[in-house]
Design an enzyme around this catalytic site. Sequence first.
Site, PDB file in Angstrom:
ATOM      1  N   GLY C  45      46.884  50.797  39.250  1.00  0.00           N
ATOM      2  CA  GLY C  45      47.576  52.077  39.251  1.00  0.00           C
ATOM      3  C   GLY C  45      46.873  53.133  40.088  1.00  0.00           C
ATOM      4  N   ARG C 330      36.262  28.633  32.829  1.00  0.00           N
ATOM      5  CA  ARG C 330      36.242  29.345  31.558  1.00  0.00           C
ATOM      6  C   ARG C 330      36.941  28.631  30.424  1.00  0.00           C
ATOM      7  NH1 ARG C 330      37.266  35.470  33.763  1.00  0.00           N
ATOM      8  NH2 ARG C 330      35.241  35.562  34.763  1.00  0.00           N
ATOM      9  N   ARG C 435      43.020  32.352  35.008  1.00  0.00           N
ATOM     10  CA  ARG C 435      42.518  33.172  36.106  1.00  0.00           C
ATOM     11  C   ARG C 435      41.077  32.804  36.420  1.00  0.00           C
ATOM     12  NH1 ARG C 435      39.250  37.699  36.481  1.00  0.00           N
ATOM     13  NH2 ARG C 435      39.138  37.955  34.226  1.00  0.00           N
TER      14      ARG C 435
HETATM   15  C1  LIG Z   1      34.824  43.069  30.080  1.00  0.00           C
HETATM   16  C2  LIG Z   1      35.674  42.644  31.243  1.00  0.00           C
HETATM   17  C3  LIG Z   1      35.074  42.133  32.381  1.00  0.00           C
HETATM   18  C4  LIG Z   1      35.834  41.744  33.481  1.00  0.00           C
HETATM   19  N1  LIG Z   1      35.207  41.262  34.588  1.00  0.00           N
HETATM   20  C5  LIG Z   1      35.947  40.950  35.677  1.00  0.00           C
HETATM   21  C6  LIG Z   1      35.321  40.524  36.889  1.00  0.00           C
HETATM   22  O1  LIG Z   1      34.103  40.443  36.973  1.00  0.00           O
HETATM   23  N2  LIG Z   1      36.095  40.240  37.955  1.00  0.00           N
HETATM   24  C7  LIG Z   1      37.448  40.344  37.908  1.00  0.00           C
HETATM   25  O2  LIG Z   1      38.082  40.123  38.916  1.00  0.00           O
HETATM   26  N3  LIG Z   1      38.058  40.751  36.774  1.00  0.00           N
HETATM   27  C8  LIG Z   1      37.352  41.051  35.666  1.00  0.00           C
HETATM   28  N4  LIG Z   1      37.989  41.460  34.525  1.00  0.00           N
HETATM   29  C9  LIG Z   1      39.426  41.635  34.531  1.00  0.00           C
HETATM   30  C10 LIG Z   1      39.834  42.902  35.216  1.00  0.00           C
HETATM   31  O3  LIG Z   1      38.871  43.899  34.996  1.00  0.00           O
HETATM   32  C11 LIG Z   1      41.160  43.453  34.754  1.00  0.00           C
HETATM   33  O4  LIG Z   1      42.066  42.456  34.684  1.00  0.00           O
HETATM   34  C12 LIG Z   1      41.686  44.488  35.715  1.00  0.00           C
HETATM   35  O5  LIG Z   1      40.724  45.447  35.970  1.00  0.00           O
HETATM   36  C13 LIG Z   1      42.937  45.130  35.185  1.00  0.00           C
HETATM   37  O6  LIG Z   1      43.285  46.241  35.982  1.00  0.00           O
HETATM   38  P1  LIG Z   1      44.623  47.005  35.750  1.00  0.00           P
HETATM   39  O7  LIG Z   1      44.650  48.107  36.736  1.00  0.00           O
HETATM   40  O8  LIG Z   1      45.740  46.071  35.757  1.00  0.00           O
HETATM   41  O9  LIG Z   1      44.551  47.580  34.273  1.00  0.00           O
HETATM   42  P2  LIG Z   1      43.530  48.570  33.548  1.00  0.00           P
HETATM   43  O10 LIG Z   1      42.330  48.823  34.340  1.00  0.00           O
HETATM   44  O11 LIG Z   1      43.360  48.074  32.170  1.00  0.00           O
HETATM   45  O12 LIG Z   1      44.310  49.935  33.504  1.00  0.00           O
HETATM   46  C14 LIG Z   1      45.337  50.190  32.611  1.00  0.00           C
HETATM   47  C15 LIG Z   1      45.766  51.611  32.804  1.00  0.00           C
HETATM   48  O13 LIG Z   1      46.972  51.830  32.147  1.00  0.00           O
HETATM   49  C16 LIG Z   1      46.912  52.951  31.321  1.00  0.00           C
HETATM   50  N5  LIG Z   1      47.818  52.723  30.220  1.00  0.00           N
HETATM   51  C17 LIG Z   1      47.941  51.637  29.446  1.00  0.00           C
HETATM   52  N6  LIG Z   1      48.934  51.795  28.576  1.00  0.00           N
HETATM   53  C18 LIG Z   1      49.458  53.000  28.818  1.00  0.00           C
HETATM   54  C19 LIG Z   1      50.523  53.747  28.252  1.00  0.00           C
HETATM   55  N7  LIG Z   1      51.265  53.248  27.267  1.00  0.00           N
HETATM   56  N8  LIG Z   1      50.784  54.966  28.731  1.00  0.00           N
HETATM   57  C20 LIG Z   1      50.059  55.494  29.745  1.00  0.00           C
HETATM   58  N9  LIG Z   1      49.059  54.827  30.316  1.00  0.00           N
HETATM   59  C21 LIG Z   1      48.761  53.604  29.852  1.00  0.00           C
HETATM   60  C22 LIG Z   1      45.475  53.094  30.967  1.00  0.00           C
HETATM   61  O14 LIG Z   1      45.207  54.432  30.663  1.00  0.00           O
HETATM   62  C23 LIG Z   1      44.805  52.636  32.239  1.00  0.00           C
HETATM   63  O15 LIG Z   1      44.736  53.718  33.125  1.00  0.00           O
HETATM   64  C24 LIG Z   1      37.230  41.857  33.420  1.00  0.00           C
HETATM   65  C25 LIG Z   1      37.839  42.360  32.287  1.00  0.00           C
HETATM   66  C26 LIG Z   1      37.082  42.742  31.190  1.00  0.00           C
HETATM   67  C27 LIG Z   1      37.766  43.259  29.981  1.00  0.00           C
END
Ligand SMILES: Cc1cc2nc3c(=O)[nH]c(=O)nc-3n(C[C@H](O)[C@H](O)[C@H](O)COP(=O)(O)OP(=O)(O)OC[C@H]3O[C@@H](n4cnc5c(N)ncnc54)[C@H](O)[C@@H]3O)c2cc1C
Lengths: 220, 252, 637
Positions: C45, C330, C435
């Site tokens: 986002g 994994r 993944r």
């Molecule tokens: C501990 C951990 C370690 C990881 N390590 C790795 C790694 O080393 N390498 C890798 O590639 N991936 C890794 N991952 C996976 C990866 O980090 C995530 O899959 C990825 O960052 C998700 O990004 P995103 O933008 O889709 O969602 P997110 O970063 O989760 O963002 C979600 C956004 O949506 C907003 N939101 C959610 N619901 C609502 C709502 N109802 N209303 C308004 N806003 C809302 C939140 O506020 C946030 O801004 C890891 C994940 C975790 C948990």
Amino acid sequence: MQLLTSSVGRKVLMAITGQLMVLFVIIHMLGNSSIFIPGGINAYAEHLHALPPLVWGFRLVMLVAVAIHILFGVQLSLENRAANAETYAVKNLKRATLGSQSMLYTGLLLLAFIGYHLLQFTIRVTPDIVAGVDAQGRFDVFAMVTNSFSHGIIAFVYIAAMVVLFLHLSHGIQSFFQTMGWNNNKTLPVIGKIGTVAAVVLLLGYASIPLFIVSGILKG
Amino acid sequence: MSHDKTMTLTLHVWRQKGPKEPGKFETYEAKEVSPDQSFLEMLDEVNEDLIKAGKDPIAFDHDCREGICGMCSQVINGAPHGGMERTTVCQLHMRMFKDGDTIYIEPWRARAFPIVKDLVVDRGALDKIIQAGGYTSAHTGGVADGNAILVPKEVADYAMDAAECIGCGACVAGCPNGSAMLFTSAKVSQLAVLPQGEAEAARRVCAMTEELKAQGFGNCTNHYECQASCPKGIDVKFIAKLNREYLKALCK
Amino acid sequence: MILDGKCPTGPIEKTWDKHRFDMKLVNPANKRKYKILVVGTGLAGGAAAASLGELGYNVEAFCYQDSPRRAHSIAAQGGINAAKNYPNDGDSIYRLFYDTIKGGDFRAREADVWRLAQVSNNIIDQCVAQGVPFARDYAGYLDNRSFGGAQVSRTFYARGQTGQQLLLGAYSALARQIKAGTVKMFPRTEMLDLVVVDGEAKGITVRDMVTGEIRTHVGDAVVLCTGGYVNVFYLSTNAMGCSVTAAWKAHRKGAFFANPCYTQIHPTCIPQHGDKQSKLTLMSESLRNDGRCWVPKNKGDKRAPGEVPEEERDYYLERKYPSFGNLAPRDIASRAAKEQCDDDRGVGPGGRGVYLDFAASIKRLGEDTIRERYGNLFEMYEKITDENAYKVPMRIYPAPHYSMGGLWVDYNCESNVPGLFVLGEANFSVHGANRLGASALMQGLADGYFVIPYTIANYLAKTAPGKVKADNPECKKSVEDVNNNLKKLMSINGKKTVSEFHRELGKIMWENVGMARSEQSCKEALKKIPEIREEFWKNVKVAGSGAEFNQQLENANRVADFLEFAELLTRDALYRNESCGGHFRVEHQMPDGEAKRDDEKFCHAAAWEFKGVNAEPELHIEPLKFENVHLAIRSYK
Ligand SMILES: Cc1cc2nc3c(=O)[nH]c(=O)nc-3n(C[C@H](O)[C@H](O)[C@H](O)COP(=O)(O)OP(=O)(O)OC[C@H]3O[C@@H](n4cnc5c(N)ncnc54)[C@H](O)[C@@H]3O)c2cc1C
Ligand code: HEM
Ligand code: HEM
Ligand code: SF4
Ligand code: F3S
Ligand code: FES
């Protein structure tokens, strides 16, 4: 302009003016130490006053520096106080020092001291002043000072003022380097120590004069 | 390791309904606290009891609970994040307390951080500082290859040391002047040393420090309390770096 | 219904370029007339909002945290993949594509994965230009490390905080646009409904989490980037606020949910210490480079690890997977750990843990080297467990970590509801059934920086700006629905707290639909979930009022959605009568316990259509074709 309004700009001016004063205090202390050499301080004072334009030029610079320092010191402190109006129920400070926290107070006390000090030894209007001349016909600074400091209360005020100065400088000297950006994680602790040592030296250097006089070691 | 012994603690928690309402301390008892629990898990339990008793639970910010999002923000016995070195409150564990301890829990206090409710404050001012210039003006697409400009390891490491800031605001909470200088300096320093950010360094440092003032943060007088409060151990050398950058910018 | 992924045809390496050329454009002068609502400011986002704002669109962005910088992307430790081939070890776009398809156990769309691999290189360049301090060598070149599931070094990293640095890069680009006025940011604002007008997504209804105000934002398109849903298991490595709510509300408004049963369980997490625990902490997978997994050979062996002699230890990963050993992917590593614990050979409290032992590496490389590599992880481990892993082996256990499933989208990242785009972890597209490490960050940024700016224009060019106004009856209805729902939650005033329900749900999910599933366990869950849901709506207690900052209410609403979603996840797990990637049905395994796919019957994405809370969802199928990588048994032996 930014120098006069911005947060960092005003801090830099504070630092530079503060540092000018530190230089003055160092020189002044060295000069004053000539009191331990017989006739030394009278000769020193005579030399100093030999060039009036230089004296006045110097006084002007210092005056401006003090004014800037006070102006911004008070302004920044008030801003800082407003920015953190409420304090915590439990105090738990780790690195802030008594010196760093009391800069405004020690500064204002120093201002009061300087006012008194100028009335006393420069304008010479306080009642303790004996104004005379020495054997060589020079103004007798030595007699004036020893006479004044033989009053326990005056000696005490001076020693107290020197402690205040110490507090101000124990933070101020090292702070200057940080404000000017001449610092990193390796130099910081070293400069911190140097600042403290310098402040201690100044404290001892200055306080020794009233102390030696009032205790009768140095006699008029 | 798991301990069988549990503790009972007395909590004095700052309760405040809203930004303009008066706040005060309320006293609660936390019972059966396990030393393996995190501080926030301990508060969760207190809240469960409050809810069941039909009372308003304590509001506090938290999200990742692993010390990286910077959301959690509590002053515990006068120390932001509880005062354990390089630890956020969500990573703080109850084993650092003893049975019978009394704990004061307060929100970040600074004019620039108005209280939203209880322990929750509004830290939007930090975002404003970044918006003032905490970026490089790189366009999406149309940038050079990652290896086109070399960045020696020492420089990258220095930048990374600064970039570790999680934007929690503990530095402000800990600073006797309510100054966000450590936070600001970390971003300024990171971008000033990298060749990608260097071009805008002068504009950036002026704009960001200007915003710092506009947002109602205090001025830095080098108390170094911020570094002691920072859960990432961001060094005050970056404040010196900011000052240096600022003076450089003035000369331009 | 057979779904069309709208993949471009022709040679795969040309697909994206050709598609970009074929898509419509929006005239620069018209861009600011279009309003785009971006929900979520994580990698997907944040990158999308910044890029769309920069292009000149009028963007509104939303997140539930107090700052866009706190999205859970911040927690990613390990790194981000790209096919740069800087180390000259044989990497290429094709290889990254191939590894991702194979890693996903052949359950992802080829064209999407190809595009991901293709733009991966641009991502690194983009981040470098933003000032992301990636690790460098002494000469100044970008450094790489290797990660599970790949035989080349293609992972870029910034210490153990890669996600943080990438997110801060996107956040700073976003900040620049906010300053420029092209993006308006709404933090502490939670989306609680999608507004669909005449079949197209035209707005969202949100709750201002500070004042409690419910209002609708209308726009010309909605981009959901709201992350993953594994908090349905209650304990996971996700942040406390991560929820399925935004996706679920969109699902209820017609968007199909694809493959919800594909969840990833991460093998190296810190084991649970008690029932009062609120979340689990991940330890970077990189630890498996130097740590050796073992359990005592004897069942119920309660001796301290140091007292178990070498010959009584079972280094089970090395034994079972001699070539990948401790670096097995994994899902395989997780299941192997669970097997040991189910077999009563687990260690630590409750026997839910296995050792990750560094003694051999410390002996070989010295403690300093290990400290240099993993110092911060050891520190974190000690903070949480009070144990010094240099002296005693770490204890680890698998935990829910990532959701490969998500809202169904076509090649344009557009859902079946026109105008609704879904990016990042919230969509289902590229990871198939599993993944690979360091691929999620890559996907989030690829979608946000390099896909949506093109594909959204293709939609917008076909629709007039400002078609729907705030006074549209659909908006009013949506606000009413949300209000009613919240009021209902608060009026129940029952006896159980929200977290009690969430825990209960999590337990059922973890035990029945967690690492291993069976027809019976799924059926059991399908019986129990509606029961909890029913009890929830009768007996939940939410304190306070709706017109204020109220974390109870926020949680209650999220858990209510999990209670509905859990059923869909389970249904999908039951439907998918095969094992693949992270989805392991015990009925379908090789003699040695490996996952056994059924390509005849299940080489497709299963996309579900909502038909009502207690009604069966309708299944739609998107067949998957593999023309460039041949379907093969995934083997890591
Ligand atoms: C501990 C951990 C370690 C990881 N390590 C790795 C790694 O080393 N390498 C890798 O590639 N991936 C890794 N991952 C996976 C990866 O980090 C995530 O899959 C990825 O960052 C998700 O990004 P995103 O933008 O889709 O969602 P997110 O970063 O989760 O963002 C979600 C956004 O949506 C907003 N939101 C959610 N619901 C609502 C709502 N109802 N209303 C308004 N806003 C809302 C939140 O506020 C946030 O801004 C890891 C994940 C975790 C948990
Ligand atoms: C005359 C009245 C004075 C007042 C009201 C005053 C006040 C202050 C204040 C409020 C500060 C800011 C605190 C800080 O930045 O840490 C300060 C700093 C300082 N003062 Fe003073 N002060 C006075 C006199 C002096 C004198 C006489 C000296 C030196 C002999 C001095 C040296 C310094 C120095 C070196 C600093 C540090 C500047 C920096 O932080 O970079 N001050 N003073
Ligand atoms: C024991 C301590 C001190 C003694 C004995 C002392 C003595 C004197 C004397 C004798 C003079 C007059 C010199 C002359 O006009 O011929 C003088 C001037 C002065 N002193 Fe001090 N002093 C002391 C400490 C200080 C301190 C701590 C400060 C500043 C913080 C200070 C600031 C000044 C100033 C500003 C003048 C005026 C200089 C001028 O004429 O322009 N003094 N001092
Ligand atoms: S500098 Fe440290 S204390 Fe300040 S915001 Fe950053 S991480 Fe928090
Ligand atoms: S504590 Fe405050 S005064 Fe400066 S050095 Fe840190 S910001
Ligand atoms: S909750 Fe994220 S840092 Fe504490």
